[in-house]
Enzyme design. Sequence first.
Site, mmCIF file in Angstrom:
data_model
loop_
_atom_site.group_PDB
_atom_site.id
_atom_site.type_symbol
_atom_site.label_atom_id
_atom_site.label_comp_id
_atom_site.label_asym_id
_atom_site.label_seq_id
_atom_site.Cartn_x
_atom_site.Cartn_y
_atom_site.Cartn_z
ATOM 1 N N ARG A 74 -33.706 -33.602 2.514
ATOM 2 C CA ARG A 74 -33.230 -33.297 1.172
ATOM 3 C C ARG A 74 -34.117 -33.857 0.070
ATOM 4 O O ARG A 74 -34.497 -33.152 -0.858
ATOM 5 C CB ARG A 74 -31.826 -33.882 0.952
ATOM 6 C CG ARG A 74 -30.705 -33.030 1.405
ATOM 7 C CD ARG A 74 -29.545 -33.912 1.820
ATOM 8 N NE ARG A 74 -29.942 -34.606 3.035
ATOM 9 C CZ ARG A 74 -29.827 -34.055 4.240
ATOM 10 N NH1 ARG A 74 -29.263 -32.902 4.391
ATOM 11 N NH2 ARG A 74 -30.244 -34.696 5.315
ATOM 12 N N THR A 75 -34.383 -35.157 0.154
ATOM 13 C CA THR A 75 -35.077 -35.797 -0.957
ATOM 14 C C THR A 75 -36.461 -35.183 -1.132
ATOM 15 O O THR A 75 -36.858 -34.806 -2.238
ATOM 16 C CB THR A 75 -35.162 -37.321 -0.712
ATOM 17 O OG1 THR A 75 -33.841 -37.804 -0.494
ATOM 18 C CG2 THR A 75 -35.785 -38.037 -1.897
ATOM 19 N N LYS A 103 -54.506 -46.039 10.517
ATOM 20 C CA LYS A 103 -55.760 -46.791 10.697
ATOM 21 C C LYS A 103 -55.624 -48.210 10.156
ATOM 22 O O LYS A 103 -56.596 -48.953 10.140
ATOM 23 C CB LYS A 103 -56.898 -46.084 9.971
ATOM 24 C CG LYS A 103 -57.125 -44.646 10.418
ATOM 25 C CD LYS A 103 -58.279 -44.040 9.623
ATOM 26 C CE LYS A 103 -58.425 -42.550 9.923
ATOM 27 N NZ LYS A 103 -59.411 -41.919 9.028
ATOM 28 N N ARG A 124 -41.104 -43.035 -0.383
ATOM 29 C CA ARG A 124 -40.025 -43.509 0.497
ATOM 30 C C ARG A 124 -40.665 -44.385 1.568
ATOM 31 O O ARG A 124 -41.690 -44.011 2.156
ATOM 32 C CB ARG A 124 -39.275 -42.354 1.153
ATOM 33 C CG ARG A 124 -38.327 -42.850 2.238
ATOM 34 C CD ARG A 124 -37.403 -41.799 2.757
ATOM 35 N NE ARG A 124 -36.389 -41.459 1.769
ATOM 36 C CZ ARG A 124 -35.362 -40.652 2.014
ATOM 37 N NH1 ARG A 124 -35.229 -40.085 3.202
ATOM 38 N NH2 ARG A 124 -34.481 -40.392 1.079
ATOM 39 N N HIS A 152 -31.973 -46.304 -3.950
ATOM 40 C CA HIS A 152 -32.301 -44.873 -3.887
ATOM 41 C C HIS A 152 -31.838 -44.255 -5.214
ATOM 42 O O HIS A 152 -30.882 -43.475 -5.263
ATOM 43 C CB HIS A 152 -31.589 -44.254 -2.682
ATOM 44 C CG HIS A 152 -32.063 -42.886 -2.283
ATOM 45 N ND1 HIS A 152 -32.930 -42.120 -3.052
ATOM 46 C CD2 HIS A 152 -31.783 -42.139 -1.183
ATOM 47 C CE1 HIS A 152 -33.143 -40.971 -2.428
ATOM 48 N NE2 HIS A 152 -32.455 -40.960 -1.298
HETATM 49 C C1 NCD Z 1 -29.854 -40.966 2.378
HETATM 50 C C2 NCD Z 1 -31.010 -41.940 2.479
HETATM 51 O O1 NCD Z 1 -32.110 -41.570 2.868
HETATM 52 O O2 NCD Z 1 -30.763 -43.091 2.120
HETATM 53 N N1 NCD Z 1 -30.268 -39.630 2.516
HETATM 54 C C3 NCD Z 1 -30.626 -38.933 1.390
HETATM 55 O O3 NCD Z 1 -31.616 -39.237 0.755
HETATM 56 N N2 NCD Z 1 -29.818 -37.947 0.977
HETATM 57 C C4 NCD Z 1 -28.691 -41.305 3.225
HETATM 58 C C5 NCD Z 1 -28.873 -41.500 4.709
HETATM 59 O O4 NCD Z 1 -29.965 -41.389 5.253
HETATM 60 O O5 NCD Z 1 -27.864 -41.760 5.359
#
Ligand code: NCD
Length: 321
Positions: A74-75, A103, A124, A152
Amino acid sequence: MGHGSAPAPRDSRRSASPVQPMRQDHLLTTKQLSREDIEAVLDHAAEVAADPAAFRDRHAGKLLALCFFEPSTRTKMSFEAAIKRLGGDVVDMGPVEMSSVKKGESLADTVRVVEGYADALVLRHPSQGAAKLASEFVDVPLLNAGDGAGHHPTQTLLDLYTIRENAGLDGLKIGVMGDLKYGRTVHSLAHALTNFDAEMHFVAPESLRLPEPVRYDLDEAGAAIHEHEEVGDFLGELDVLYVTRIQRERFPDEDEYQRVAGRYRIDADALADARDDLTVMHPLPRVDEIASEVDDTEHATYFEQAHNAVPVRMALLDLLL
Ligand code: NCD
């Protein structure tokens, strides 16, 4: 996080200017956002959602770098959809296994290189604090798309947008259930909600309660928080129930995970006493914490929530770039 002999951070040119707080700034946690900042993004997201075509060429030629050191559907895809719908494009580091991280490159070096390829950077990373560290090495806006069990913030903006659309933010009664210890979406959401008149009920087994520093910050902010081990009578009073996945990948050992796995499950029975207008949310992916039978009820709002990611991230990028 393997930053080894990281070079000294640059002097930051940025200051916490109250004038245009979303401009030329990094978004690392929701703690840095005021109510005004949040409302500016949500209001702008509503404008984008009402007429996305009006934003089609707004950022033609702009590039967004995607550096994902952890899985994402999703993100990552909604950031990509957002920048493309604004007329821009992405440069994607791709899977970690295929990058120079393999590396032995440090995070600091990776982001210093990547910032030269793009106008903003989405990161991320599995380590808490990674976004903060990386932000000290780059001048383009850096958006934290999840740092381990930390924060997040862009997820929170779309969560707040969804809450505002479905239940309203002031006078909100919200239940947050599941993995409150490792769930970064929970930490970011809870901090953000301290800007609103929200009563928060946290439901988790003892071992997955909110981390002490988060609880401390919520107390300091004067938040009304209640902690429970089971979903109880208060479910019938909630406007929103925000369910989360147990973050299996963050458990130091599998036995510990097995002790809590499957402990909470929201199904039709569990919702029997809920108000008709209860909004059930989940940042997704879900494993087994919401039964699929809930999907067909009026409560289910998690797919709408996931779709709201595009206008909200479009609005955020439009304000930042
Ligand atoms: C979440 C995350 O990555 O923290 N997912 C997301 O970005 N929608 C929640 C999760 O992984 O449970």
